[in-house]
Design a protein around this motif. Structure first.
Motif, short mmCIF file in Angstrom:
data_model
loop_
_atom_site.label_atom_id
_atom_site.label_comp_id
_atom_site.label_asym_id
_atom_site.label_seq_id
_atom_site.Cartn_x
_atom_site.Cartn_y
_atom_site.Cartn_z
N TYR A 1 -19.60 -86.35 -45.91
CA TYR A 1 -19.87 -85.38 -44.85
C TYR A 1 -20.80 -84.28 -45.32
CZ TYR A 1 -17.24 -86.28 -40.60
OH TYR A 1 -16.83 -86.77 -39.40
N GLY A 2 -21.09 -84.24 -46.61
CA GLY A 2 -22.05 -83.24 -47.07
C GLY A 2 -21.49 -82.25 -48.06
N ALA A 3 -20.24 -82.41 -48.50
CA ALA A 3 -19.73 -81.51 -49.54
C ALA A 3 -20.52 -81.74 -50.81
CB ALA A 3 -18.25 -81.80 -49.78
N TRP B 1 -11.71 -80.82 -38.97
CA TRP B 1 -13.04 -81.13 -38.44
C TRP B 1 -13.64 -79.89 -37.79
CZ3 TRP B 1 -15.60 -81.75 -33.67
CH2 TRP B 1 -16.70 -82.60 -33.70
N ALA C 1 -14.92 -76.98 -40.04
CA ALA C 1 -16.23 -77.03 -40.67
C ALA C 1 -17.28 -76.36 -39.80
CB ALA C 1 -16.62 -78.48 -40.93
N LEU C 2 -16.98 -76.15 -38.53
CA LEU C 2 -18.02 -75.65 -37.63
C LEU C 2 -18.54 -74.26 -38.01
CD1 LEU C 2 -16.88 -76.90 -34.14
CD2 LEU C 2 -18.31 -77.99 -35.81
N PRO C 3 -17.66 -73.28 -38.39
CA PRO C 3 -18.24 -71.95 -38.64
C PRO C 3 -19.04 -71.83 -39.93
CG PRO C 3 -15.86 -71.87 -38.82
CD PRO C 3 -16.20 -73.25 -38.41
N ILE C 4 -19.05 -72.88 -40.75
CA ILE C 4 -19.73 -72.72 -42.06
C ILE C 4 -21.20 -72.33 -41.91
CG2 ILE C 4 -20.35 -73.90 -44.20
CD1 ILE C 4 -17.82 -75.45 -44.01
N PRO C 5 -21.97 -72.94 -41.00
CA PRO C 5 -23.40 -72.55 -40.95
C PRO C 5 -23.66 -71.17 -40.36
CG PRO C 5 -23.03 -74.66 -39.85
CD PRO C 5 -21.71 -74.05 -40.09
N LEU C 6 -22.68 -70.56 -39.73
CA LEU C 6 -22.94 -69.25 -39.11
C LEU C 6 -23.23 -68.20 -40.18
CD1 LEU C 6 -20.18 -69.29 -36.39
CD2 LEU C 6 -22.63 -69.39 -36.03
N ASP C 7 -24.06 -67.24 -39.83
CA ASP C 7 -24.50 -66.28 -40.85
C ASP C 7 -23.69 -65.00 -40.84
OD1 ASP C 7 -25.35 -65.36 -38.49
OD2 ASP C 7 -27.44 -65.06 -39.03
N SER D 1 -27.76 -69.15 -35.76
CA SER D 1 -27.52 -69.88 -37.00
C SER D 1 -27.43 -71.38 -36.75
CB SER D 1 -26.21 -69.44 -37.64
OG SER D 1 -26.11 -68.07 -37.63
N ASN E 1 -21.97 -88.56 -38.81
CA ASN E 1 -20.90 -88.96 -39.72
C ASN E 1 -19.62 -89.25 -38.96
OD1 ASN E 1 -22.37 -88.83 -42.00
ND2 ASN E 1 -21.82 -86.73 -42.49
N ARG F 1 -25.68 -89.90 -46.57
CA ARG F 1 -25.46 -88.87 -47.59
C ARG F 1 -26.66 -88.80 -48.53
NH1 ARG F 1 -25.17 -85.10 -50.09
NH2 ARG F 1 -23.42 -84.08 -51.12
N ARG G 1 -29.52 -87.13 -46.78
CA ARG G 1 -29.28 -85.71 -46.59
C ARG G 1 -29.71 -84.92 -47.83
NH1 ARG G 1 -24.71 -82.05 -45.03
NH2 ARG G 1 -23.82 -83.45 -43.57
N GLN H 1 -30.36 -71.49 -44.50
CA GLN H 1 -29.40 -70.98 -45.47
C GLN H 1 -29.40 -71.74 -46.78
OE1 GLN H 1 -25.38 -69.89 -44.63
NE2 GLN H 1 -25.84 -69.76 -42.47
N TRP H 2 -29.50 -73.07 -46.68
CA TRP H 2 -29.42 -73.86 -47.90
C TRP H 2 -30.75 -74.50 -48.26
CZ3 TRP H 2 -25.54 -74.15 -44.13
CH2 TRP H 2 -24.35 -73.54 -44.48
#
Lengths: 219, 983
Positions: free
Chosen positions: A101-103, A167, A170-176, B569, B583, B666, B669, B677-678
């Motif tokens: 998932y991108g971790a 699931w 994970a949504l708020p992670i991209p918020l700044d 964002s 995914n 993956r 990506r 941000q990244w």
């Protein structure tokens, strides 16, 4: 299906919720500088331990699947070992899924793995307690029209809501917003925890609400 | 009138494109302009104000400097000069800044921080509109009033060396010039040597008044390896030595002339932490501006924290320094320290000229300018100035004059600041009426699409389009009249300019008629639905109408994505949304597979596991049956033969395929980190493109091309197979020729060419393959042979597009292409065919994967990530139309390839004749939902802080995406038509 069953279900669930609340407050008496966000990993371990313990105790006391036959000690030991292996397998599987998932692959391995552990605690351990290491039964429970008791029904609900919580977490992670809880994997673990608690609360209520419509094959 | 749902959807999307175009025209405002734009007639300068007696000073003040040298270093960030890097690598400049006769500032560039708008801002002093970015490629001659034009009109001799954008912007303005191209980003020495080699000669000759040097090397280094690369330091030292040469030459020249010279060092924009630019982060907008001249006082002291000015201020300052009129559209204010050493009367005169110019601009752009605080300040200062002149002419006490003068000066500076500010905010004026019209069209189309879902997705895939119902025609005329009245009222009463009112009335009437017709259509569909809904219990349209988890995921995913567009964002990090959704889709698919596989023995109702083999013979027989029946039939038929069909490796592949796809995603990506941000995280793409890893890149590119060939060739005819092989070989040769990859036998860096021949060689094969494909399609239509020819034709068109993408992709992106083909193959073979998804589900999956691949390519919602170099492949010079097409295709290659795969897959299945029509409808619907929602979001967020840096680029991307969707739908419909005429 009797109302007493539902009542028992509700009490066990309340105990589980209580154990999670305890895992938040008890450690602060013993550990200095304990807080969920700053010493998140410690909390994860403690919470996972508490929930596992309470699940095992409840399993031994309540015995929801009383139909299981008596078996020899060696059978029990192998069963227990199998359960442990299943638990570890599920941890690693979740870890792999998170990475997919991108971790991050290399950094924060411990954090990711502990997230996998806590998610397994919320999902795999109740399954193991209730259904045993039997993949076919698992698949049956998690497919449509496959549940055969209120215990399985509540298991279905709590597991799905834990996954959904993780699931959504994970949504708020991209918020700044740059809040401390947006750091990987805190929002996800919190999401999973809230999802689990929400599942625990809603499943007895939902079953009680729909008790007329629910008919199980084996009942 | 009955229409196929595909045709209907294509028409809807076409109308929607029109609506979005009108909206965009209204949303991106025309920049602040002086009304006397076209005529370059020199107006007489404003005389000095004076109370009572008239002043004798009506001419422009004389120039302050004799020669001006502008050294513009592309992507020079402020900390490259004022920070630790500056101290380390630019000792001479640091010495000048700290101890020399100079003024240093941090000039703030307004977004978009892209070269062409920045050059315009520097030379005209105006703020270019956002749309200028899109025209960056095009860069037509600058028509606005600017410093260069004024200088030429005043007979100054201007020399230019550097980025050829200048030559396009100012054609025939330079006496001597040499343009360098910013095309080869990997070249950062040659571009600058081409500028520096002229220096000695030019400095010695001294037959010029203005010398402009534009160095591109630093920007190229930034793009290739970021702001922390060791190459940056070397480049900065090189620039420092250039500056030293120019400065010493100017100083030695100065002895011969009366007036001092001016040396300007500036950057057009900064550089973000990833080395790109275009957005509005602090690193991108802060550029150094250093003015060096012996006219300035030496003032030793700590200059680590320079004053902040606007980039637009340079134009006014240069104009005054050269004794030219200030450009009419300039919103900048004079950088005051430059004139500080002059007598008080001259200082006031300069400030007066600047404020008069600004207030004129204000008068022309703001209807209620008299209430503007800046204008009031201006009036006050002008009056004070007049009094001061009167005193001055009466030759009063010098001390009183000085004190009063400083007061006037301060007043003028305040007026300048306020005027400049209120002009800058003028840029954000929206043309609300055009936006409303566009939104109305788009929303009506969306409503129509949504309302016709039940009809369009039925088995027949046809729907009634009510156009001639008489009741509604009355309603139509009423609506039309009302709308026309509104149009006339709005246009006659509007004080600000409005694009839609400027249209010829026939076009406006057409749009109004369109809006009312759409409204009528919606009304009639609604009434029809109510009438039908009131009928007692109609027969169930879908026997198994329960939604599967997959359908739920698709609906929630679409809704969630649309909602996420409201947060800046999430717009910046939209790729994360798509990766997340894809995914989850894979996990849902794997769950479906496992359930249907493991529960198969129990005879559960969920068992619907099918495999195509041993079944192919049954297809024609089933063809004429309808979709749902087929499913039921299949299920009964298959349950007996399943166990023998599913065996061995096939079974394992089916079980493993979702995980394989997840692993591919993956890997992809981590190939291109994008977003904001990244974006600075290290990724494989940067590792591969760095010059140390050329060998690895070559191996990877060759491998990807090989995989591409093996996956694509299986559906082609032998001729196009050969063409494909040669074409892919040509792609590698092209990349080797322009120096991206190496041949095994070639060890050292050969000379870099543009690779024109190789690229054209590939184009020939692309056209050949596309031609064969089209020929096959036409043949299948005419001869009405078996649909095999049509399938082959579609596959050939698909492979032609793959080859084009392979040519246009940067070499490190070739794995994206290979993986895309791999995932398509795996999903076709092991997921879609065995699990029998219906056309709508397959369409949504294709759309999602297309979106994910758009971001896997390294795109983002930022204009800066568009790979412009794709537009130059195989072209000698910039030719507008092919370059735009190639760039667009290169950017949207992912979605286009997935869409063309969709068309091929559905028409090759042919289990149900309406699949293609369903797919077209779904594609149109799922493509237009985000656009419509985003238009409303952007309208409501139009005063958001990030509207220009985040939301506007995304709006452009959405508009472009809708255009791509329209093209896909048109192609889909055309394919459907051919199959129907055949049948």
């Amino acid at each position: 299906m009797k109302d007493t069953d539902i009542k028992r279900l509700l009490y066990t669930h309340l105990l589980c919720i209580f154990s999670i609340i305890l895992s938040v407050f008890i450690p602060s008496f013993f550990l200095e500088n304990f807080s969920i966000l700053e010493t998140h990993l410690t909390w994860l371990c403690i919470c996972s331990g508490f929930v596992t313990a309470i699940n095992l105790v409840l399993y031994l006391v309540v015995k929801p699947n009383a139909s299981s036959k008596r078996s020899s000690l060696s059978h029990k030991v192998t069963r227990f070992l199998k359960c442990c292996i299943y638990f570890l397998m599920s941890c690693f599987t979740f870890h792999i899924v998170f990475v997919l998932y991108g971790a991050p692959l290399i950094e924060l391995v411990l954090e990711t793995f502990l997230f996998a552990v806590i998610l397994s605690t919320f999902t795999t351990i109740p399954c193991l307690c209730l259904l045993g290491p039997n993949l076919k039964a698992w698949l049956r429970v998690f497919s449509r029209n496959g549940v055969t008791s209120i215990w399985e029904n509540s298991l279905q609900i709590t597991t799905i809501s834990s996954f959904a919580g993780a699931w959504l977490g994970a949504l708020p992670i991209p918020l700044d917003w740059e809040r401390p809880w947006q750091v990987w994997p805190i929002s996800c673990t919190l999401g999973a925890t809230f999802g689990y608690v929400a599942g625990l609360v809603t499943s007895p209520l939902w079953i009680y609400w729909n008790r007329k419509q629910l008919t199980y094959k084996n009942n | 009138m009955r229409l196929g749902s595909g045709t209907f959807a294509a028409c809807c999307v076409a109308i929607e494109v029109l609506g979005v175009a009108v909206f965009l025209r209204g949303f991106f405002p025309a920049p602040v302009r002086s009304s006397a734009r076209t005529e370059h007639r020199a107006e007489p300068p404003v005389p000095e104000p004076s109370a009572g007696s008239s002043s004798n000073w009506t001419k422009l003040p004389p120039p302050l400097f004799s020669k001006v040298v502008i050294v513009l270093i592309d992507a020079l960030r402020d900390d490259f000069v004022f920070g630790s890097k500056g101290v380390k690598f630019m000792p001479y400049t640091t010495y000048l800044v700290e101890k020399g006769a100079s003024h240093s500032f941090v000039a703030e560039a307004k977004p978009p921080t892209v070269t062409m708008p920045r050059i315009k801002a520097l030379m005209t002093g105006s703020l270019p509109g956002f749309v200028d970015v899109v025209r960056n490629l095009n860069s037509p001659a600058l028509l606005e009033d600017n410093v260069i034009g004024q200088a030429k009109a005043a007979g100054k001799r201007i020399f230019f060396y550097g980025d050829e954008t200048w030559i396009k912007l100012f054609p025939k303005h330079f006496i001597e010039y040499d343009g360098t191209t910013s095309f080869f980003v990997s070249d950062y020495t040659e571009v600058d040597n081409n500028v520096t080699r002229h220096l000695d000669k030019v400095l010695k000759r001294g037959d010029w008044d203005m010398l402009i040097l534009h160095y591109l090397g630093l920007d190229h280094i930034g793009h290739v390896s970021g702001p922390h690369s060791p190459l940056i330091g070397r480049k900065l030292s090189e620039m420092d030595s250039v500056l030293m040469r120019i400065h010493t030459a100017l100083l030695s020249k100065e002895r011969e002339t009366l007036l001092p010279n001016l040396l300007v060092l500036c950057g057009d924009h900064g550089m973000s932490e990833t080395g790109s630019h275009g957005a509005s982060s602090t690193e991108e907008v802060n550029t150094p501006l250093i003015l060096i001249s012996s006219a300035f006082e030496r003032k030793p002291g700590d200059m680590r924290h320079p004053k902040r000015v606007q980039q637009t201020d340079l134009a006014a300052t240069l104009a005054i320094g050269l004794g030219l009129p200030i450009p009419k559209d300039s919103v900048g204010s004079l950088i005051f320290p430059v004139v500080e050493g002059k007598p008080m009367r001259e200082q006031l005169r300069f400030l007066h000229l600047n404020t008069v110019q600004l207030s004129k601009l204000l008068q022309e752009n703001v209807p209620s300018y008299e209430k503007d605080p800046g204008f009031e300040q201006f009036k006050v200062s002008e009056k004070m100035h007049g009094n001061w002149i009167k005193l001055y002419l009466e030759e009063n006490n010098s001390e009183v004059l000085f004190n009063l003068g400083t007061k006037v000066l301060r007043q003028y500076l305040i007026a300048l600041k306020t005027l400049s500010l209120s002009l800058s905010t003028q840029v954000a004026q929206y043309d609300i009426y055009s936006m409303m019209v566009g939104t109305a069209v788009v929303l009506e189309v969306l409503t129509l699409l949504l309302l016709s879902i039940p009809q369009a997705l039925r088995r027949k895939a046809e729907l009634d389009v009510p156009l001639s119902s008489p009741v509604f025609s009355l309603f139509f005329y009423l609506m039309f009249l009302v709308l026309s009245a509104i149009h006339i009222i709005v246009c006659t009463s509007a004080e600000s300019s409005c694009y839609f009112c400027g249209l010829p009335w026939l076009a406006a009437c057409g749009v109004m008629a369109l809006i009312s017709a759409l409204l009528c259509a919606i009304m009639s569909v609604l009434t029809k639905m109510f009438v039908r809904g009131s009928l007692p219990s109609k027969n169930p349209a879908h026997p198994n109408s329960g939604w599967s988890e997959l359908d739920l995921l698709m609906v929630f995913g679409t809704v969630g994505h649309v909602l996420s567009l409201g947060a800046s964002s999430f717009v910046e990090e939209e790729h994360q949304t798509w990766y997340f959704l894809v995914n989850t889709l894979c996990l849902a698919l794997s769950q479906e597979i496992y359930r249907s596989y493991f529960l198969r023995d129990d005879g559960e109702p969920q068992c619907c596991f099918h495999v195509e083999q041993g079944f192919a013979g049954a297809i024609p027989a089933l063809q004429d049956r309808t979709g749902c029946d087929t499913r039921e039939q299949d299920r009964v038929h298959m349950s007996s033969s399943l166990s023998e069909v599913l065996r061995g490796c096939e079974k394992w592949m089916v079980l493993a395929s979702p995980w394989l796809i997840l692993a591919c995603c993956r890997l992809l990506r981590s190939l291109n980190q994008t977003g904001v941000q990244w974006a600075h995280r290290p990724d494989l793409g940067h590792w591969l493109t760095s010059s140390d890893h050329k060998a690895e890149l070559s191996v990877l590119a060759a491998l990807s091309l090989l995989v591409t060939f093996t996956l694509v060739q299986r559906g082609c005819s032998p001729v196009s197979k050969a063409a494909l092989a040669l074409g892919l070989l040509g792609v590698y040769c092209y990349r080797a020729a322009i120096g991206n990859v190496l041949f095994p036998w070639q060890q050292d860096n050969r000379d870099i060419s543009k690779g024109i021949i190789e690229a054209r060689f590939v184009y020939v094969f692309i056209l050949g393959i596309l031609f064969t494909g089209t020929k096959d399609l036409l043949k299948s239509q005419v001869i009405a042979a078996d649909f095999k020819i049509k399938t082959v034709g579609l596959w050939e068109i698909y492979s032609g597009l793959v080859l084009l993408a392979a040519l246009l992709f940067r070499p490190h992106n070739l794995p994206v292409l290979a993986f895309s083909l791999l995932i398509q193959t795996v999903m076709t073979k092991f997921i879609w065919k065995p699990l029998r998804h219906d056309a709508a589900e397959i369409t949504v999956m294709h759309y999602w994967f297309g979106q994910a691949f758009f971001y896997f390519q390294g795109n983002s919602n930022n204009i800066a990530t568009v790979d412009i170099s794709a537009g130059f492949v195989g072209l000698d010079t910039y030719v507008e139309i092919p370059a735009m097409f190639l760039t667009a295709f290169g950017t949207y290659a992912g979605p286009v390839l997935w869409a063309s795969h969709l068309v091929h897959f559905l028409s090759s299945e042919a289990s149900s004749g309406s699949a293609l029509r369903h797919a077209c409808f779904c594609y149109a619907l799922i493509g237009s939902i985000p656009v419509s929602a985003y238009i409303i979001l952007v309208t409501s967020l139009r005063y958001h802080l990030f509207i220009w840096s985040v939301f506007s680029p995304k709006l452009l991307y959405e508009g472009m995406r809708l255009l791509v969707t329209a093209a896909v739908c048109a192609f889909c419909t055309a394919m459907d038509q051919t199959s129907r005429t055949k049948a």
